[in-house]
Enzyme design. Structure first.
Site, PDB file in Angstrom:
ATOM      1  N   ASN A  62       0.876  -1.044  -0.096  1.00 49.03           N
ATOM      2  CA  ASN A  62       0.069  -0.084  -0.191  1.00 49.03           C
ATOM      3  C   ASN A  62       1.056   1.317  -0.140  1.00 49.03           C
ATOM      4  O   ASN A  62       1.527   1.337   0.989  1.00 49.03           O
ATOM      5  CB  ASN A  62      -0.785   0.034   1.378  1.00 49.03           C
TER       6      ASN A  62
ATOM      7  N   HIS B  50       0.961   6.195   1.810  1.00 51.22           N
ATOM      8  CA  HIS B  50       1.949   7.197   2.690  1.00 51.22           C
ATOM      9  C   HIS B  50       2.858   7.757   1.919  1.00 51.22           C
ATOM     10  O   HIS B  50       3.498   8.972   2.559  1.00 51.22           O
ATOM     11  CB  HIS B  50       2.432   6.234   4.047  1.00 51.22           C
TER      12      HIS B  50
ATOM     13  N   HIS C 276      -5.680   3.442  -1.642  1.00 50.96           N
ATOM     14  CA  HIS C 276      -7.046   3.938  -1.056  1.00 50.96           C
ATOM     15  C   HIS C 276      -7.389   5.364  -1.456  1.00 50.96           C
ATOM     16  O   HIS C 276      -6.858   6.271  -0.946  1.00 50.96           O
ATOM     17  CB  HIS C 276      -6.929   3.864   0.615  1.00 50.96           C
TER      18      HIS C 276
ATOM     19  N   ARG D 255      -9.808   7.898  -1.049  1.00 50.96           N
ATOM     20  CA  ARG D 255     -10.581   8.337  -0.022  1.00 50.96           C
ATOM     21  C   ARG D 255     -11.257   9.505  -0.355  1.00 50.96           C
ATOM     22  O   ARG D 255     -10.930  10.252  -1.237  1.00 50.96           O
ATOM     23  CB  ARG D 255      -9.836   8.865   1.423  1.00 50.96           C
TER      24      ARG D 255
ATOM     25  N   ARG E 190      -7.215  12.671   0.993  1.00 49.59           N
ATOM     26  CA  ARG E 190      -6.051  13.276   1.678  1.00 49.59           C
ATOM     27  C   ARG E 190      -4.813  12.575   1.282  1.00 49.59           C
ATOM     28  O   ARG E 190      -3.756  13.335   1.781  1.00 49.59           O
ATOM     29  CB  ARG E 190      -6.396  12.841   3.186  1.00 49.59           C
TER      30      ARG E 190
ATOM     31  N   GLU F  36      -8.617   0.302  -2.723  1.00 45.29           N
ATOM     32  CA  GLU F  36      -9.677   0.259  -1.600  1.00 45.29           C
ATOM     33  C   GLU F  36     -10.531   1.652  -1.622  1.00 45.29           C
ATOM     34  O   GLU F  36      -9.877   2.704  -1.980  1.00 45.29           O
ATOM     35  CB  GLU F  36      -8.589   0.574  -0.456  1.00 45.29           C
TER      36      GLU F  36
ATOM     37  N   THR G  96      -8.272   3.487   8.559  1.00 45.26           N
ATOM     38  CA  THR G  96      -9.528   2.704   8.523  1.00 45.26           C
ATOM     39  C   THR G  96      -9.617   2.117   9.743  1.00 45.26           C
ATOM     40  O   THR G  96      -8.618   1.262  10.175  1.00 45.26           O
ATOM     41  CB  THR G  96      -9.468   1.542   7.234  1.00 45.26           C
TER      42      THR G  96
ATOM     43  N   GLU H 185     -10.960  -9.519   3.014  1.00 40.85           N
ATOM     44  CA  GLU H 185      -9.760  -9.113   3.737  1.00 40.85           C
ATOM     45  C   GLU H 185      -9.878  -9.049   5.275  1.00 40.85           C
ATOM     46  O   GLU H 185     -10.463  -8.289   5.583  1.00 40.85           O
ATOM     47  CB  GLU H 185      -9.305  -7.807   3.240  1.00 40.85           C
TER      48      GLU H 185
ATOM     49  N   HIS I 289      -3.777  -4.664   7.735  1.00 43.19           N
ATOM     50  CA  HIS I 289      -3.760  -3.359   8.657  1.00 43.19           C
ATOM     51  C   HIS I 289      -2.718  -3.752   9.736  1.00 43.19           C
ATOM     52  O   HIS I 289      -3.018  -4.607  10.539  1.00 43.19           O
ATOM     53  CB  HIS I 289      -5.128  -3.372   8.872  1.00 43.19           C
TER      54      HIS I 289
HETATM   55  N1  PXP Z   1      -5.850  -3.246   4.227  1.00 45.10           N
HETATM   56  C1  PXP Z   1      -6.854  -2.266   4.442  1.00 45.10           C
HETATM   57  C2  PXP Z   1      -8.180  -2.587   4.020  1.00 45.10           C
HETATM   58  C3  PXP Z   1      -6.466  -0.891   4.756  1.00 45.10           C
HETATM   59  O1  PXP Z   1      -7.646   0.089   4.853  1.00 45.10           O
HETATM   60  C4  PXP Z   1      -5.293  -0.618   4.819  1.00 45.10           C
HETATM   61  C5  PXP Z   1      -4.882   0.773   5.289  1.00 45.10           C
HETATM   62  O2  PXP Z   1      -5.030   1.776   4.139  1.00 45.10           O
HETATM   63  C6  PXP Z   1      -4.310  -1.527   4.935  1.00 45.10           C
HETATM   64  C7  PXP Z   1      -4.589  -2.859   4.434  1.00 45.10           C
HETATM   65  C8  PXP Z   1      -2.821  -1.333   5.222  1.00 45.10           C
HETATM   66  O3  PXP Z   1      -2.489  -1.093   6.473  1.00 45.10           O
HETATM   67  P1  PXP Z   1      -1.113  -0.469   7.042  1.00 45.10           P
HETATM   68  O4  PXP Z   1      -0.737   0.681   6.281  1.00 45.10           O
HETATM   69  O5  PXP Z   1      -1.337  -0.482   8.475  1.00 45.10           O
HETATM   70  O6  PXP Z   1      -0.206  -1.706   6.705  1.00 45.10           O
END
Ligand code: PXP
Length: 241
Positions: A7, A10, A43, A45, A49, A70, A101, A153, A193
């Site tokens: 992901n 960030h 993601h 959003r 953001r 996402e 999330t 998931e 997550h």
């Molecule tokens: N899975 C989902 C559904 C999420 O919303 C997120 C965060 O955007 C992640 C995985 C990844 O989480 P992390 O950034 O904490 O690894």
């Protein structure tokens, strides 16, 4: 083999902080793929953001592995997904005030179920695999099955926040039980997550686990491990090395 989807939200968070054009999540995605990632997750959003529409559009043209979008199951997002056609969509709950999330989809709520049904019935015929981000509870897995989701998931947040070995073991068992129900129902299992370099190995034994979505810890590590060469490069430009 369990697939790793990175992901890159960030990377966009850092960019949006200054409204610069760097760092670009598209560049980051390419590096993740070159390093062997099996997919890229972003993601989009409602408040934009971090990831922007432009990012998803370009990633659709550049990602060579799997693009997992996402998003909340809103009409706006369903229309974007139908236009951009990611390989996969993961439906997540979204609250404006949250930092990330916070929980899985509230599948007991009729409004949420209706929105998910609308999303699946629009996106599945387009060949997009729809995954539901849910808390690791057997009833959530069964509800996902009833809604026709081919993938779930499992939210690993509680597992990653566990502070004692006992809590962690309890959260692991919850994930294990939910994954086992999914396997029985023929649903593909992903998880994510909060997973990091200290806790990921504890969930690799989940039944049927095919994919992990990991973002924050990987981007955080990249910041730290890349810092030394970044400072050296600046010193070189300054003629001070
Ligand atoms: N899975 C989902 C559904 C999420 O919303 C997120 C965060 O955007 C992640 C995985 C990844 O989480 P992390 O950034 O904490 O690894």
């Amino acid at each position: 083999m369990i697939r790793l989807h990175v992901n890159v939200d960030h990377v966009a968070t850092i960019r949006q902080q200054r409204d610069t054009i760097y760092p670009d999540p598209v560049t980051a995605a390419a590096i993740c793929e070159l390093a062997g990632a099996h997919g890229i997750t972003v993601h989009l959003r409602e408040d934009r953001r971090h990831i922007q529409d432009r990012d998803v559009e370009i990633l659709r043209r550049t990602v060579q592995t799997i693009l997992n979008l996402e998003m909340a199951a809103t009409d706006e997002m369903i229309a974007i997904a139908a236009r951009i056609r990611p390989d996969k969509v993961t439906l997540v709950p979204e609250k404006r005030e949250e930092r990330t999330t916070e929980g899985g989809l509230a599948l007991a709520e009729p409004q949420t179920r209706d929105a998910i049904t609308r999303a699946i019935s629009t996106l599945a015929p387009l060949g997009i695999g729809v995954s539901l981000f849910i808390d690791p509870e057997p009833e959530m897995v069964r509800a996902s099955h009833e809604l026709g989701a081919p993938i779930i998931e499992l939210h690993t947040g509680d597992y990653t926040l566990a502070r004692t070995a006992e809590q962690r073991s309890r959260e692991h068992d919850r994930l294990h039980e939910a994954a086992a129900v999914a396997v029985d129902l023929g649903i593909e299992v992903a998880a994510g997550h909060g997973l990091d370099y200290t806790n990921v190995q504890g969930i690799l034994d989940l039944p049927g686990l095919e994919e992990l979505n990991i973002g924050h810890s990987i981007i955080s590590r990249a910041v730290v491990t890349g810092l030394e060469s970044a400072v050296r490069e600046m010193l070189r430009l300054m003629g001070s090395l």
